[in-house]
Write an enzyme that holds these catalytic residues in place. Structure first.
Site, short mmCIF file in Angstrom:
data_model
loop_
_atom_site.label_atom_id
_atom_site.label_comp_id
_atom_site.label_asym_id
_atom_site.label_seq_id
_atom_site.Cartn_x
_atom_site.Cartn_y
_atom_site.Cartn_z
N HIS A 95 -4.91 -11.60 7.78
CA HIS A 95 -3.53 -11.19 8.07
C HIS A 95 -2.65 -12.38 8.43
O HIS A 95 -1.51 -12.49 7.97
CB HIS A 95 -3.51 -10.12 9.16
CG HIS A 95 -4.08 -8.80 8.71
ND1 HIS A 95 -4.72 -7.92 9.54
CD2 HIS A 95 -4.11 -8.24 7.47
CE1 HIS A 95 -5.11 -6.86 8.85
NE2 HIS A 95 -4.75 -7.02 7.59
N ASP A 98 -2.55 -0.46 6.13
CA ASP A 98 -3.06 -0.51 7.51
C ASP A 98 -2.06 -1.18 8.45
O ASP A 98 -2.19 -1.12 9.66
CB ASP A 98 -4.40 -1.26 7.55
CG ASP A 98 -4.33 -2.62 6.89
OD1 ASP A 98 -4.96 -2.82 5.82
OD2 ASP A 98 -3.58 -3.48 7.39
N GLU A 150 3.64 1.10 -0.16
CA GLU A 150 2.24 1.51 -0.17
C GLU A 150 2.11 2.77 -1.00
O GLU A 150 2.91 3.70 -0.85
CB GLU A 150 1.77 1.76 1.27
CG GLU A 150 0.51 2.55 1.46
CD GLU A 150 -0.73 1.95 0.84
OE1 GLU A 150 -1.37 2.64 0.04
OE2 GLU A 150 -1.05 0.78 1.17
N ASP A 159 4.24 3.49 -5.98
CA ASP A 159 3.40 2.54 -6.71
C ASP A 159 4.15 1.21 -6.75
O ASP A 159 5.31 1.15 -7.18
CB ASP A 159 3.16 3.05 -8.15
CG ASP A 159 2.24 2.15 -8.94
OD1 ASP A 159 1.70 2.60 -9.97
OD2 ASP A 159 2.05 0.97 -8.54
N GLY A 160 3.51 0.15 -6.27
CA GLY A 160 4.15 -1.15 -6.21
C GLY A 160 4.66 -1.61 -7.57
O GLY A 160 5.70 -2.26 -7.68
N ASP A 162 -0.71 -7.33 -0.66
CA ASP A 162 -1.94 -7.04 0.11
C ASP A 162 -2.58 -5.80 -0.50
O ASP A 162 -2.52 -4.70 0.04
CB ASP A 162 -1.58 -6.79 1.58
CG ASP A 162 -2.81 -6.41 2.40
OD1 ASP A 162 -2.65 -5.70 3.41
OD2 ASP A 162 -3.93 -6.77 1.99
N SER A 163 -3.17 -6.01 -1.66
CA SER A 163 -3.66 -4.87 -2.45
C SER A 163 -5.17 -4.70 -2.33
O SER A 163 -5.86 -5.58 -1.81
CB SER A 163 -3.34 -5.12 -3.92
OG SER A 163 -4.22 -6.13 -4.41
N THR A 164 -5.68 -3.60 -2.85
CA THR A 164 -7.11 -3.43 -3.05
C THR A 164 -7.52 -4.32 -4.23
O THR A 164 -6.71 -5.07 -4.76
CB THR A 164 -7.39 -1.95 -3.38
OG1 THR A 164 -6.39 -1.47 -4.29
CG2 THR A 164 -7.33 -1.09 -2.12
N PRO A 212 -6.14 2.36 -8.20
CA PRO A 212 -4.67 2.17 -8.11
C PRO A 212 -4.26 0.71 -8.05
O PRO A 212 -3.15 0.36 -8.41
CB PRO A 212 -4.31 2.89 -6.82
CG PRO A 212 -5.57 2.92 -6.00
CD PRO A 212 -6.68 3.05 -7.01
#
Ligand code: SAM
Length: 289
Positions: A66, A90, A110, A142-143, A160-162, A167
């Site tokens: 972070h 988060d 998000e 959706d970004g 800061d994505s998965t 997605p």
């Protein structure tokens, strides 16, 4: 006494290994509209969030990722007012961004409202200060769609994505980076969650290849996050000004001082500079990207 459950990170199954954690207590588990979400307590790492079998955040080591995804681009930029986070449900990064009093507006986009809702309950240390800050704007979208449609311009963009699955896959495409380019303000910079080069090198070199086609400067910097297994984590770097990556140490230190020298646990001006000195095996891949 009932046998304890163990939960595995399945992100690297194709490489034939798994990190597995002994679960003290499952706090929350559900399949959301977009992904499988499980939050559990671990004796050493504290609360651990996994999405689709990939570790996202733990209370014990969250500060590394972070702080490095936030303070490096903002102190390199030096005058960031408008900041965009893509993903980040988060709110761990949002909390770090809002430590910069110079920031006038922070927009977080998000895709999964459930991640935000459950973070309000289980990560109040992040969401509490964030949702209490009137500079913060939370958008559920959706970004990919947001950056394609917005007419706003951003000084700093933090993706800061998965990982590039489910997605999050669209957030590693050339089209997404091209749309981010369109909404980057003059002198702006974008940083991206770009995996662990030791296991996910192609993901990194593909992104940097696109950055170099679309931006004045494309590269990455690194940090070591204990639960992002595999050594160095790479954070992609795409900037409108190649000099941003060379910001002198004294300038970074002076900017931290001007920002009130807020406390950090990982980021320092020296670590900031050092993070761009890439180990040879990563530097060689980046050169060829
Ligand atoms: N730090 C973590 C990591 O490195 O893996 C990421 C943490 S954050 C929880 C990732 C967030 O990205 C998730 O909440 C997920 O819902 C969100 N996300 C995934 N795809 C998205 C998309 N297309 N648009 C916006 N948010 C997205």
């Amino acid at each position: 006494m009932a046998e304890k459950r163990w939960i595995s990170e399945t992100l690297f199954d194709e490489l034939g290994f798994r990190m597995t954690y002994e679960v003290e207590r499952v706090l929350y588990e559900m399949r959301t509209e977009h992904q499988h979400l499980v939050l559990f307590e671990h004796t050493y790492f504290g609360k651990m969030l996994m999405l689709d079998g990939a570790t996202q955040v733990t209370t014990r080591d969250e500060f590394v990722y972070h702080e490095m995804m936030t303070h490096v681009p903002i102190f390199a930029h030096g005058n960031a007012k408008e900041v965009l986070i893509i993903g980040g449900g988060d709110c761990g990064i949002a909390e770090e961004v809002l430590k910069h009093k110079s920031v006038t507006r922070l927009t977080q986009v998000e895709i999964d409202a459930s991640v935000i809702e459950f973070s309000k309950e289980h990560f109040p240390e992040f969401t509490g200060p964030v949702f209490a800050d009137k500079r913060f704007e939370s958008v559920i979208a959706d970004g990919m769609k947001y950056v394609a449609e917005t007419d706003r311009r951003f000084d700093v963009m933090i993706v800061d994505s998965t990982d590039p699955q489910g997605p999050g896959a669209v957030l590693f495409t050339r089209e997404f980076y091209a749309n981010c380019r369109k909404c980057m303000a003059k002198g702006g910079v974008m940083v991206t969650q770009n995996g662990v080069p030791f296991f996910q090198a192609d993901e990194l070199t593909t992104s940097i290849g696109y950055f170099r086609q679309l931006y004045a400067d494309g590269s990455c910097y690194v940090a070591a996050i204990p639960t992002y297994v595999g050594g160095h984590m790479a954070m992609g770097w795409a900037a409108d000004d190649p000099k941003l990556r060379q910001t002198p140490l004294e300038t970074i230190a002076a900017r931290h001082k001007a920002a009130g020298s807020f406390p950090t646990k990982y980021w320092t001006p020296e670590v900031h500079k050092a993070a761009f000195a890439l180990p040879r095996f990563i530097a060689e891949k980046v050169e060829k990207a």
